[in-house]
Design an enzyme around this catalytic site. Structure first.
Site, PDB file in Angstrom:
ATOM      1  N   ASN A 145       0.819  -1.212   0.000  1.00  0.00           N
ATOM      2  CA  ASN A 145       0.000   0.000   0.000  1.00  0.00           C
ATOM      3  C   ASN A 145       0.854   1.263   0.000  1.00  0.00           C
ATOM      4  OD1 ASN A 145      -1.447   2.274   1.716  1.00  0.00           O
ATOM      5  ND2 ASN A 145      -3.076   1.042   0.782  1.00  0.00           N
ATOM      6  N   ARG A 146       1.911   1.281   0.804  1.00  0.00           N
ATOM      7  CA  ARG A 146       2.880   2.387   0.937  1.00  0.00           C
ATOM      8  C   ARG A 146       2.323   3.639   1.619  1.00  0.00           C
ATOM      9  NH1 ARG A 146       6.530   3.716  -4.112  1.00  0.00           N
ATOM     10  NH2 ARG A 146       4.557   4.496  -4.967  1.00  0.00           N
ATOM     11  N   ASP A 147       1.067   3.627   2.041  1.00  0.00           N
ATOM     12  CA  ASP A 147       0.540   4.808   2.748  1.00  0.00           C
ATOM     13  C   ASP A 147      -0.492   4.396   3.794  1.00  0.00           C
ATOM     14  OD1 ASP A 147       0.393   7.475   3.391  1.00  0.00           O
ATOM     15  OD2 ASP A 147      -1.047   7.982   1.828  1.00  0.00           O
ATOM     16  N   LEU A 148      -0.151   3.383   4.566  1.00  0.00           N
ATOM     17  CA  LEU A 148      -1.035   2.966   5.654  1.00  0.00           C
ATOM     18  C   LEU A 148      -0.981   3.992   6.782  1.00  0.00           C
ATOM     19  CD1 LEU A 148      -0.322  -0.875   6.023  1.00  0.00           C
ATOM     20  CD2 LEU A 148      -2.427   0.188   5.201  1.00  0.00           C
TER      21      LEU A 148
ATOM     22  N   ASN B  63      -6.470   6.455   6.198  1.00  0.00           N
ATOM     23  CA  ASN B  63      -6.754   5.533   5.106  1.00  0.00           C
ATOM     24  C   ASN B  63      -7.349   4.211   5.577  1.00  0.00           C
ATOM     25  OD1 ASN B  63      -5.903   7.352   3.195  1.00  0.00           O
ATOM     26  ND2 ASN B  63      -3.833   6.530   3.045  1.00  0.00           N
TER      27      ASN B  63
END
Length: 233
Positions: free
Chosen positions: A48-51, A55
């Site tokens: 995901n790279r943006d937990l 989000n």
């Protein structure tokens, strides 16, 4: 989603008390299921790279849904590493190797998950003190000190009162710290996490390593947060 995003609950003085420990634990377990699928169960291994709490969306029954895959990347295997010159994500949740060198793997999400769990337990945000040589954040450091000193009750969100089992908090916090290790090689996999959170299946013999000592004096106090300074590569 009916109940909006997670950050609207854990950081809100009015909604925070409504999110009791049983609901928070349910959210943690739901996130584990989602990440195990992303990292092992799907046809491609997805990072995901943006937990972060913003989000994580909550449905009518407070079941979590991982959202915002605009920054996500697919890998050929769960042990693969990739490199990017365009680092995205949110300060305080980005893994050190990703924030500094643009290197990402499934272990990038594992780090973010560890910070997420500490935020769910504490109701606090994680701030990177980069000017002091920090790579993991003040919440991770504070949690490690509280775990080491057997004072994890001080980490718990005050809005929970006494409505929690300290054994469950201890297991979740230790698991989170093992995920939020500075070195990706020291982090658990999400499959490990799923096994570890089965309270009756195993004892937690693994100990999280202490975060690197800051270049300036560090006082593990969660009440004073410094600004977050970072530059993407």
């Amino acid at each position: 989603m009916h109940n909006g995003s997670l950050d609207r609950h854990i950081y809100d003085r009015t909604k925070g008390p409504l999110l009791d420990w049983s609901k928070r634990l349910k959210i943690i377990k739901g996130l584990i299921e989602g990440l195990v699928y992303m990292h092992k169960g799907s046809m491609l291994w997805i990072v995901n790279r943006d937990l972060k709490p913003n989000n994580i969306l909550l449905d009518y029954n407070m079941n979590p849904r991982i959202a915002d895959f605009g920054s996500a990347r697919a890998l050929s295997s769960d042990v693969a590493e990739e490199h990017t010159n365009m680092v995205v994500g949110t300060c305080g949740y980005k893994a050190p190797e990703y924030a500094s060198r643009g290197v990402y793997s499934v272990k990038t999400d594992v780090f973010s998950f560890g910070v997420l769990v500490l935020a769910i337990i504490s109701g606090r945000k994680n701030t990177i003190l980069e000017k002091q040589g920090d790579t993991v954040g003040d919440l991770v450091r504070y949690a490690w000190h509280m775990w080491k000193d057997q004072r994890l009750h001080e980490l718990v969100d005050p809005s929970l009162g006494n409505g929690y089992e300290i054994a469950e908090i201890t297991r979740c916090a230790q698991m989170a710290l093992l995920c939020a290790q500075e070195d990706p090689a020291d982090r658990l996999t999400m499959t490990d996490v799923a096994t570890m959170l089965n309270f009756e299946s195993m004892s937690l013999s693994m100990e999280p390593k202490q975060p690197t000592v800051l270049s300036k004096i560090f006082s593990p106090t969660p009440h004073v947060l410094a600004p977050c300074w970072w530059v993407s590569s």
